[in-house]
Design an enzyme around this catalytic site. Structure first.
Site, PDB file in Angstrom:
ATOM      1  N   ARG A  60       0.829  -1.211   0.000  1.00 36.74           N
ATOM      2  CA  ARG A  60       0.000   0.000   0.000  1.00 36.74           C
ATOM      3  C   ARG A  60       0.861   1.257   0.000  1.00 36.74           C
ATOM      4  NH1 ARG A  60      -4.011   2.159   4.756  1.00 36.74           N
ATOM      5  NH2 ARG A  60      -5.231   3.599   3.482  1.00 36.74           N
ATOM      6  N   HIS A  64       0.428   4.220  -2.776  1.00 39.25           N
ATOM      7  CA  HIS A  64       0.095   5.596  -2.422  1.00 39.25           C
ATOM      8  C   HIS A  64       1.188   6.564  -2.838  1.00 39.25           C
ATOM      9  CE1 HIS A  64      -3.546   5.353   0.435  1.00 39.25           C
ATOM     10  NE2 HIS A  64      -3.478   4.218  -0.240  1.00 39.25           N
ATOM     11  N   ASN A  91      -3.734   8.930   3.821  1.00 42.50           N
ATOM     12  CA  ASN A  91      -2.438   8.326   4.147  1.00 42.50           C
ATOM     13  C   ASN A  91      -2.223   8.101   5.643  1.00 42.50           C
ATOM     14  OD1 ASN A  91      -1.459   8.100   1.499  1.00 42.50           O
ATOM     15  ND2 ASN A  91      -0.738  10.227   1.494  1.00 42.50           N
ATOM     16  N   PRO A 159      -7.010   7.727  -5.569  1.00 46.58           N
ATOM     17  CA  PRO A 159      -8.370   7.289  -5.915  1.00 46.58           C
ATOM     18  C   PRO A 159      -9.227   7.128  -4.663  1.00 46.58           C
ATOM     19  CG  PRO A 159      -6.715   5.966  -7.061  1.00 46.58           C
ATOM     20  CD  PRO A 159      -5.985   6.771  -6.034  1.00 46.58           C
ATOM     21  N   HIS A 189      -5.769  -5.694  -2.858  1.00 45.33           N
ATOM     22  CA  HIS A 189      -6.604  -5.813  -1.659  1.00 45.33           C
ATOM     23  C   HIS A 189      -6.822  -7.264  -1.247  1.00 45.33           C
ATOM     24  CE1 HIS A 189      -8.529  -1.594  -2.440  1.00 45.33           C
ATOM     25  NE2 HIS A 189      -7.324  -1.523  -1.929  1.00 45.33           N
TER      26      HIS A 189
END
Length: 323
Positions: A60, A64, A91, A159, A189
């Site tokens: 992740r 990001h 974040n 997003p 995910h």
């Protein structure tokens, strides 16, 4: 162990990628820091032995970072005034900063001021996937680190967790990523958890009338409400309840059966093209196609907004302050 057909597919994708992005290359550190990828992996194995949940965290973190200003490690930067990317709401639950710093420290001992934080993040994301039973793929390297990090950029570029396919496709298109990249990368995910607050509207007030999202399986919705009572929105639940810690097609099974937690994941069924891919992966008899597609999509994402050549810098510490 990867099958022969998967390796052929990834090799072909890698060959195409090498022509497509001249500034990044495979084996960029072969001469200047030989063995750096093995060094990163060894350090990661020790880190994951203490905390296996960081595998999803590092994946992740890379996502990001790439989606804000590009894959330049700007997400690692700190701000005394709370105005850096990492301080933006999307974040605040990102993890893995300390792990990247620990790896960087080891790499610096071996090769001072040679390997960028951005490249370490890309390698770590790949190894996090592979060490979760996912594919292994070659990572293009040669990125340099950015020294600009602004909270507002994170708010603008990341997003939304409740976006529909049209919205998500637009966010990816801005980064020169396709709809297929989007539906494939969404499967990240398949490992990790999310906070109840990120999808509570689907459980308690979807249309503003205190109702549940009708696209969510009713029985699963009931289970989620048990795990996410209104007074415990900081609790977490797996984003893939089929195989929580394994990188596989369980994510697509969850989406296909209307058991996706995030609205952005559930929305993949609302579009004929993304829905067809979900159905294909749900019914696939092997991981080969998914693993090859994911490798290609990660290579594509790893090129977003990169700094190369004399752009940016190579930092000794990833998390320096920008103010």
């Amino acid at each position: 162990m990867a099958t022969a057909s998967f390796l052929i597919l990834v090799a072909a994708a890698s060959l195409l990628a090498s022509f497509a992005q001249a500034d990044l290359q495979y084996g960029y550190y072969n001469t200047t820091c030989p063995g750096v990828e093995e060094l990163v992996r060894t350090e990661l194995e020790a880190i994951f032995a203490d905390d296996s949940t960081l595998r999803a965290g590092l994946l992740r973190l890379h996502f990001h970072d790439c989606f804000v200003l590009g894959c330049d490690a700007s997400l690692m930067l700190n701000s005394h005034n709370g105005t850096a990317e990492k301080h933006a709401d999307p974040n605040l639950t990102v993890r893995g900063y300390e792990a990247i710093e620990a790896i960087k420290k080891v790499v610096e001992k071996a090769c001072p001021l040679v390997v960028s934080c951005a490249d370490i993040m890309a390698m770590a994301a790949r190894d996090a996937v592979n060490l979760s039973a996912g594919p292994y793929y070659e990572v293009e390297t040669g990125r340099r680190d950015g020294n600009i990090s602004k909270l507002v950029e994170a708010l603008t570029n990341l997003p939304p967790a409740d976006g529909n396919v049209t919205v998500l496709t637009q966010y990816f298109a801005v980064k020169n990523l396709t709809m297929k990249d989007m539906v494939v990368l969404s499967a990240a995910h398949t490992i990790g958890v999310t906070h109840c607050s990120s999808f509570s509207k689907r459980l308690y007030n979807f249309t503003g009338a205190g109702d549940q999202d009708p696209s969510l399986d009713p029985a699963y919705g009931k289970t989620l409400r048990t795990k996410c009572p209104t007074d415990k929105m900081a609790s977490v639940v797996p984003m893939d309840d089929v195989t929580v810690d394994k990188f596989d097609q369980g994510y697509y099974e969850s989406v296909y059966n209307h058991r996706a937690v995030l609205r952005s994941d559930a929305a993949l069924l609302d579009d004929s093209l993304t829905g067809a891919y979900v159905a294909l992966m749900n019914n696939a008899s092997s991981f080969d196609i998914f693993f090859a597609d994911f490798a290609v999509a990660m290579i594509n994402m790893g090129r977003v907004g990169v700094l190369t050549g004399t752009q940016g810098e190579i930092r000794e510490t990833c998390g320096v302050y920008v103010d």
